[in-house]
Design an enzyme around this catalytic site. Structure first.
Site, PDB file in Angstrom:
ATOM      1  N   ASP A  34       0.861  -1.186   0.000  1.00 22.09           N
ATOM      2  CA  ASP A  34       0.000   0.000   0.000  1.00 22.09           C
ATOM      3  C   ASP A  34       0.891   1.228   0.000  1.00 22.09           C
ATOM      4  O   ASP A  34       1.946   1.238   0.653  1.00 22.09           O
ATOM      5  CB  ASP A  34      -0.922   0.009   1.222  1.00 22.09           C
ATOM      6  CG  ASP A  34      -2.138   0.907   1.031  1.00 22.09           C
ATOM      7  OD1 ASP A  34      -3.257   0.385   0.907  1.00 22.09           O
ATOM      8  OD2 ASP A  34      -1.966   2.153   1.004  1.00 22.09           O
ATOM      9  N   CYS A 262     -19.827   0.998  -3.195  1.00 24.46           N
ATOM     10  CA  CYS A 262     -20.313   0.158  -4.303  1.00 24.46           C
ATOM     11  C   CYS A 262     -21.632   0.640  -4.886  1.00 24.46           C
ATOM     12  O   CYS A 262     -21.685   1.060  -6.035  1.00 24.46           O
ATOM     13  CB  CYS A 262     -20.471  -1.291  -3.818  1.00 24.46           C
ATOM     14  SG  CYS A 262     -18.908  -2.176  -3.609  1.00 24.46           S
TER      15      CYS A 262
END
Length: 423
Positions: A34, A262
């Site tokens: 990351d 989403c």
């Protein structure tokens, strides 16, 4: 291709990437990468502020050999890369693929011939091969299906859900050729106890992911329209839904704010690509418009309630309980509660926001909202239950109100006798 000798690099260590890295580490050497060095340091110290992975699971995974790094060079020995970065929309609700492209550029620094790159991020049909695959070819000079191979396996993580977790949800898998697809199915079969579904093409898998959440968006928009309609008729929409749900094939959705990473995002990817192909999806676009406008509708209901009770919003004291996009979860992404907070503030109300799950620094950084550590009892003209965190359901939330204060329940989570208004 076979899974023997696989070393996996998982790019992105958020809600999707971290559970994936932990699961893969049980069977394969795995690197969790990351770009956020603070996040990597926390994971190395066995801390996950998304609350998706327990301390015990992090410790076990690192003992097994899972390593976390913010240096892309630490993935140089990997031969299978899984990209799990966010795919948001921009201010015009057009797909923003910049995080996906940046992740692709990073992995190209260490990509070798024969390697496989799997994307789990939501995209529109064709993006994996035509955008990401093309970018890899441009940066490395490699040829797809000769020098490198692509896969797409859309994530199905539901933040905060401790029942439907990574390993017990059927995983869709696809590849840029048949051999890659079968290899990836074997790879994911090692960690997904619910089994895998092999899609015939990458574009089919991309499209399936897009419609999963678009279907929910359309259904919730239907419920939101019913809410508005039945409110005009002075009928409680939740009573209507409960009654209709006694039929075996009625799909029980509930009205409310649509946020998160989403449902409020994926339909725009489908709309975008559909328009590019020459078709404007009217139903999907209308559903999006209805759900996008819900914060305004909710605020107008609140203002009307105050007016009917001779309370002026200017200088009023308001407490909003809950800021995350869903209950019992710290995820603040695309939360629409923030819209209501900001609108009330613009109308010169004094708004305190409390959230039992959200990170206070994230709330300031991403939403420009300062959380109130502990609301005072008997202080507020209005309390809005915006998120049904378990702490609020088990609390006597009317205690925060003045004697003539009003309680609004946006979730239908409190006993009807306790509230002055509910959606």
């Amino acid at each position: 291709m076979n899974v023997a000798g696989v070393k996996i690099g998982v790019i992105g260590q958020g809600y999707v990437g971290l559970p994936l890295a932990v699961a893969f580490a049980e069977y394969f050497p795995t690197v969790g990468f990351d770009i956020n060095q603070t996040r990597i340091a926390q994971l190395q110290a066995n801390e996950d502020n998304t609350l998706e992975v327990s301390v015990e699971a992090l410790i076990k995974a690192q003992i097994k050999g899972l390593t976390f790094s913010a240096d892309v060079k630490d993935m140089a020995d990997c031969n299978c890369y899984v990209v799990t970065v966010p795919t948001p929309v921009d201010n015009n609700n057009s797909p923003d693929l910049s995080p996906l492209k940046a992740a692709t550029e990073s992995l190209c620094q260490v990509l070798n011939k024969g390697d496989v790159v799997v994307y789990e991020s939501t995209v529109y049909p064709g993006a994996t091969e035509n955008i990401c695959g093309q970018l890899i070819s441009e940066l490395t000079g490699y040829e797809l299906n000769k020098d490198f191979f692509l896969g797409y396996s859309p994530e199905r993580i539901n933040p905060g859900d401790k029942v439907h977790t990574l390993t017990n949800i059927i995983k869709v898998v696809s590849g840029s050729d048949q051999a890659t697809a079968q290899f990836l199915q074997s790879l994911y079969d090692r960690i997904i106890t619910a089994g895998t579904h092999l899609a015939p093409t990458i574009q089919v898998a991309e499209a399936a992911k897009a419609i999963e959440n678009t279907q929910r968006d359309v259904n919730i928009a239907f419920m939101n329209e019913l809410l508005m309609m039945f409110h005009k008729m002075n009928i409680d929409v939740l009573d209507v839904i409960d009654t209709a749900a006694t039929k075996w094939n009625f799909l029980k959705f509930t009205p409310g704010l649509v946020g998160g990473h989403c449902i409020g995002i994926d339909p725009y990817y489908l709309i975008h690509q559909s328009q590019q192909s020459g078709h404007f999806p009217e139903l999907i676009a209308t559903a999006r418009r209805i759900n996008e406008d819900m914060p305004n509708y909710v605020t107008s209901r609140i203002l009307k309630l105050m007016a009917m009770n001779k309370k002026h919003v200017v200088e009023s004291k308001v407490l909003v309980l809950g800021l995350t996009f869903k209950e019992n979860c710290p995820d603040l992404r695309n939360t629409r509660v923030a819209d209501i907070v900001h609108e009330l503030q613009q109308l010169h109300a004094h708004v305190d926001v409390h959230d039992a799950w959200a990170d206070a620094d994230d709330a300031v950084t991403h939403l420009n909202i300062e959380l109130t550590p502990k609301p005072n009892t008997g202080e507020y003209d209005l309390v809005v239950l915006a998120v049904a965190h378990e702490q609020y359901i088990n609390d006597q939330v009317r205690k925060y109100l003045k004697n003539d204060g009003l309680l609004v329940d946006l979730k239908g989570a409190l006993p009807r006798s306790l509230v002055d208004e509910r959606l």
